[in-house]
Design a protein around this motif. Structure first.
Motif, PDB file in Angstrom:
ATOM      1  N   THR A  55      -6.680   4.011  -4.611  1.00 58.19           N
ATOM      2  CA  THR A  55      -7.204   4.808  -5.082  1.00 58.19           C
ATOM      3  C   THR A  55      -8.843   4.159  -4.032  1.00 58.19           C
ATOM      4  O   THR A  55      -9.566   5.432  -4.095  1.00 58.19           O
ATOM      5  N   ASN A  56      -8.978   3.251  -3.330  1.00 61.46           N
ATOM      6  CA  ASN A  56      -9.614   2.884  -2.433  1.00 61.46           C
ATOM      7  C   ASN A  56      -9.880   3.592  -1.154  1.00 61.46           C
ATOM      8  O   ASN A  56     -10.426   4.097  -0.303  1.00 61.46           O
ATOM      9  N   LYS A  57      -8.715   3.630  -0.272  1.00 56.90           N
ATOM     10  CA  LYS A  57      -8.292   4.087   1.001  1.00 56.90           C
ATOM     11  C   LYS A  57      -6.605   3.921   1.262  1.00 56.90           C
ATOM     12  O   LYS A  57      -5.895   3.426  -0.089  1.00 56.90           O
ATOM     13  N   ILE A  58      -6.552   4.927   2.033  1.00 54.23           N
ATOM     14  CA  ILE A  58      -4.904   5.438   2.361  1.00 54.23           C
ATOM     15  C   ILE A  58      -4.136   4.055   3.159  1.00 54.23           C
ATOM     16  O   ILE A  58      -5.075   4.175   4.428  1.00 54.23           O
ATOM     17  N   ILE A  59      -3.382   3.884   3.100  1.00 51.69           N
ATOM     18  CA  ILE A  59      -2.200   2.440   4.091  1.00 51.69           C
ATOM     19  C   ILE A  59      -0.989   3.324   3.518  1.00 51.69           C
ATOM     20  O   ILE A  59      -0.357   3.879   3.401  1.00 51.69           O
ATOM     21  N   ASP A  60      -1.055   2.858   5.001  1.00 52.94           N
ATOM     22  CA  ASP A  60       0.806   2.968   5.674  1.00 52.94           C
ATOM     23  C   ASP A  60       1.446   2.327   5.478  1.00 52.94           C
ATOM     24  O   ASP A  60       0.940   1.488   6.092  1.00 52.94           O
ATOM     25  N   GLU A  61       2.582   2.599   4.334  1.00 55.02           N
ATOM     26  CA  GLU A  61       3.519   1.898   3.977  1.00 55.02           C
ATOM     27  C   GLU A  61       4.114   0.853   4.732  1.00 55.02           C
ATOM     28  O   GLU A  61       4.385   0.127   5.339  1.00 55.02           O
ATOM     29  N   GLU A  62       4.814   1.916   6.443  1.00 58.09           N
ATOM     30  CA  GLU A  62       5.886   1.093   7.732  1.00 58.09           C
ATOM     31  C   GLU A  62       4.415  -0.144   8.499  1.00 58.09           C
ATOM     32  O   GLU A  62       5.492  -0.815   8.778  1.00 58.09           O
ATOM     33  N   THR A  63       3.088  -0.110   8.077  1.00 58.67           N
ATOM     34  CA  THR A  63       2.286  -1.047   8.689  1.00 58.67           C
ATOM     35  C   THR A  63       1.269  -1.672   7.335  1.00 58.67           C
ATOM     36  O   THR A  63       1.204  -3.253   7.565  1.00 58.67           O
ATOM     37  N   PHE A  64       2.085  -2.290   6.061  1.00 56.21           N
ATOM     38  CA  PHE A  64       2.124  -2.496   5.348  1.00 56.21           C
ATOM     39  C   PHE A  64       2.654  -3.928   5.201  1.00 56.21           C
ATOM     40  O   PHE A  64       3.829  -4.170   5.760  1.00 56.21           O
ATOM     41  N   VAL A  65       2.557  -5.312   4.790  1.00 56.11           N
ATOM     42  CA  VAL A  65       2.628  -6.633   4.575  1.00 56.11           C
ATOM     43  C   VAL A  65       4.424  -6.209   4.041  1.00 56.11           C
ATOM     44  O   VAL A  65       4.241  -5.426   3.335  1.00 56.11           O
ATOM     45  N   LYS A  66       5.019  -6.901   4.888  1.00 55.76           N
ATOM     46  CA  LYS A  66       6.233  -6.816   4.240  1.00 55.76           C
ATOM     47  C   LYS A  66       7.162  -7.496   3.057  1.00 55.76           C
ATOM     48  O   LYS A  66       6.580  -8.526   2.260  1.00 55.76           O
ATOM     49  N   GLY A  67       7.836  -6.957   2.538  1.00 53.76           N
ATOM     50  CA  GLY A  67       8.264  -7.064   0.899  1.00 53.76           C
ATOM     51  C   GLY A  67       7.279  -6.998   0.079  1.00 53.76           C
ATOM     52  O   GLY A  67       7.803  -6.963  -1.310  1.00 53.76           O
ATOM     53  N   ILE A  68       5.845  -6.503   0.149  1.00 52.73           N
ATOM     54  CA  ILE A  68       5.146  -5.313  -0.471  1.00 52.73           C
ATOM     55  C   ILE A  68       5.064  -4.091  -0.605  1.00 52.73           C
ATOM     56  O   ILE A  68       4.440  -3.566   0.395  1.00 52.73           O
ATOM     57  N   ASP A  69       5.465  -3.298  -2.059  1.00 56.39           N
ATOM     58  CA  ASP A  69       5.777  -2.345  -1.790  1.00 56.39           C
ATOM     59  C   ASP A  69       4.169  -1.896  -2.715  1.00 56.39           C
ATOM     60  O   ASP A  69       3.742  -1.734  -3.964  1.00 56.39           O
ATOM     61  N   LEU A  70       3.469  -1.084  -2.400  1.00 56.01           N
ATOM     62  CA  LEU A  70       2.622  -0.332  -2.783  1.00 56.01           C
ATOM     63  C   LEU A  70       2.000  -0.196  -4.382  1.00 56.01           C
ATOM     64  O   LEU A  70       1.169   0.307  -4.825  1.00 56.01           O
ATOM     65  N   HIS A  71       2.874   1.039  -4.497  1.00 59.40           N
ATOM     66  CA  HIS A  71       3.038   1.282  -5.859  1.00 59.40           C
ATOM     67  C   HIS A  71       3.551  -0.045  -6.985  1.00 59.40           C
ATOM     68  O   HIS A  71       2.727  -0.210  -7.677  1.00 59.40           O
ATOM     69  N   THR A  72       4.307  -0.698  -6.227  1.00 57.77           N
ATOM     70  CA  THR A  72       4.391  -2.136  -7.152  1.00 57.77           C
ATOM     71  C   THR A  72       2.948  -2.560  -7.096  1.00 57.77           C
ATOM     72  O   THR A  72       2.913  -3.458  -8.349  1.00 57.77           O
ATOM     73  N   LEU A  73       2.385  -2.814  -6.505  1.00 58.61           N
ATOM     74  CA  LEU A  73       1.515  -3.719  -6.590  1.00 58.61           C
ATOM     75  C   LEU A  73      -0.036  -3.185  -7.076  1.00 58.61           C
ATOM     76  O   LEU A  73      -0.125  -3.923  -7.766  1.00 58.61           O
ATOM     77  N   GLN A  74       0.182  -1.813  -7.145  1.00 59.71           N
ATOM     78  CA  GLN A  74      -0.413  -0.869  -8.398  1.00 59.71           C
ATOM     79  C   GLN A  74      -0.265  -1.701  -9.860  1.00 59.71           C
ATOM     80  O   GLN A  74      -1.273  -1.752 -10.276  1.00 59.71           O
ATOM     81  N   ILE A  75       1.239  -1.797 -10.100  1.00 58.59           N
ATOM     82  CA  ILE A  75       0.960  -2.063 -11.091  1.00 58.59           C
ATOM     83  C   ILE A  75       1.296  -2.973 -11.417  1.00 58.59           C
ATOM     84  O   ILE A  75       0.054  -3.275 -12.640  1.00 58.59           O
ATOM     85  N   VAL A  76       1.050  -4.397 -10.736  1.00 54.16           N
ATOM     86  CA  VAL A  76       0.893  -5.579 -11.401  1.00 54.16           C
ATOM     87  C   VAL A  76      -0.746  -5.870 -11.397  1.00 54.16           C
ATOM     88  O   VAL A  76      -1.119  -6.355 -12.505  1.00 54.16           O
ATOM     89  N   LYS A  77      -1.588  -4.824 -10.357  1.00 54.87           N
ATOM     90  CA  LYS A  77      -3.184  -5.298 -10.444  1.00 54.87           C
ATOM     91  C   LYS A  77      -3.246  -4.703 -11.573  1.00 54.87           C
ATOM     92  O   LYS A  77      -4.053  -4.565 -12.406  1.00 54.87           O
ATOM     93  N   SER A  78      -2.664  -3.519 -12.156  1.00 54.57           N
ATOM     94  CA  SER A  78      -3.095  -2.592 -13.137  1.00 54.57           C
ATOM     95  C   SER A  78      -3.069  -3.380 -14.918  1.00 54.57           C
ATOM     96  O   SER A  78      -3.598  -3.742 -15.627  1.00 54.57           O
ATOM     97  N   ILE A  79      -2.034  -4.634 -14.573  1.00 54.16           N
ATOM     98  CA  ILE A  79      -1.494  -5.258 -15.631  1.00 54.16           C
ATOM     99  C   ILE A  79      -2.382  -6.232 -16.141  1.00 54.16           C
ATOM    100  O   ILE A  79      -2.881  -6.323 -17.210  1.00 54.16           O
TER     101      ILE A  79
END
Length: 237
Positions: A150-174
């Motif tokens: 929600t703060n910035k758009i990140i290209d998933e291809e360049t994101f940390v290996k093994g970390i999915d942005l959607h799952t990461l957001q779920i964990v943070k929300s929890i």
């Protein structure tokens, strides 16, 4: 004890149905209860079952079903069931009709197992939000409707290996919803439907981002247990 959420699969090819069932069984917290081959069989089962499924995975190319008719039938008579369509159909008019019915997700065959896991993670995120909150924030809704940060758009291809942005957001929300509570890797794995090692990977990543902090809980025997707590409430604990 955690009760597994029920899934029905509607697929006329038994080999494909087995592959999909294997994928579902690899997602912690879900179990395939029914494998159905036709629209007629599905409709009769829905009428007579004592327990509706939480999720239905369905193809569109089923011998006795025309286009979106079965999905429309389920959506109108059983609105609580989440529907994930898995099909080789790519015609724009058909896709539009299906999306207008309010399905949860659409996967085009063939697809990777991880893509189905993401669809189930979205279901878990919605389930957690509606079971544990009286009101929602815009951030809560953004996390459901948008996969980007929600703060910035990140290209998933360049994101940390093994970390999915959607799952990461779920964990943070929890953790933001839990406020002052803490979680172990095992507890988080139950909530997001993953393995313990996968849950720990996200936890350690968020520690590195200073979103979470850790604390050790010493028991009477064995090694101390590592727990994770939201950084914003750590001082209160």
């Amino acid at each position: 004890m955690t009760i597994s959420k029920s899934v029905w699969i509607i697929e006329d090819d038994f080999r494909v149905a087995k592959i999909h069932a294997d994928y579902v069984h690899n997602i912690k917290g879900f179990i395939v209860i029914e494998n159905l081959r036709t629209g007629k069989e599905t409709i009769e089962k829905l009428k007579t079952t004592s327990s509706l499924p939480e999720i239905i995975l369905t193809d569109l190319y089923i011998p006795d079903v025309e286009g979106s008719s079965l999905v429309s039938h389920i959506r109108h008579l059983y609105p609580s069931i989440k529907i994930i369509v898995i099909s080789a159909a790519t015609e724009i008019s058909l896709i539009k009709d299906i999306l207008d019915l309010g399905i949860s997700d659409y996967l085009i065959k063939p697809f990777e197992e991880q893509r189905l896991q993401r669809a189930f993670q979205k279901y878990l995120q919605e389930h957690h939000l509606f079971q544990n909150s009286k009101n929602v924030t815009q951030k809560d809704l953004d996390s459901l409707f948008y996969r980007e940060s929600t703060n910035k758009i990140i290209d998933e291809e360049t994101f940390v290996k093994g970390i999915d942005l959607h799952t990461l957001q779920i964990v943070k929300s929890i953790f933001e919803d839990l406020k002052t509570q803490d979680l172990t890797a095992s507890q988080l794995s139950e909530l997001i439907g993953s393995s313990r090692s996968t849950a720990r990977r996200y936890l350690e990543y968020l520690v590195g981002e200073q979103f979470l902090q850790t604390k050790l809980i010493y028991g009477t025997v064995g090694r101390p247990e590592r727990k994770y707590v939201y950084h914003g409430t750590y001082e209160q604990n």
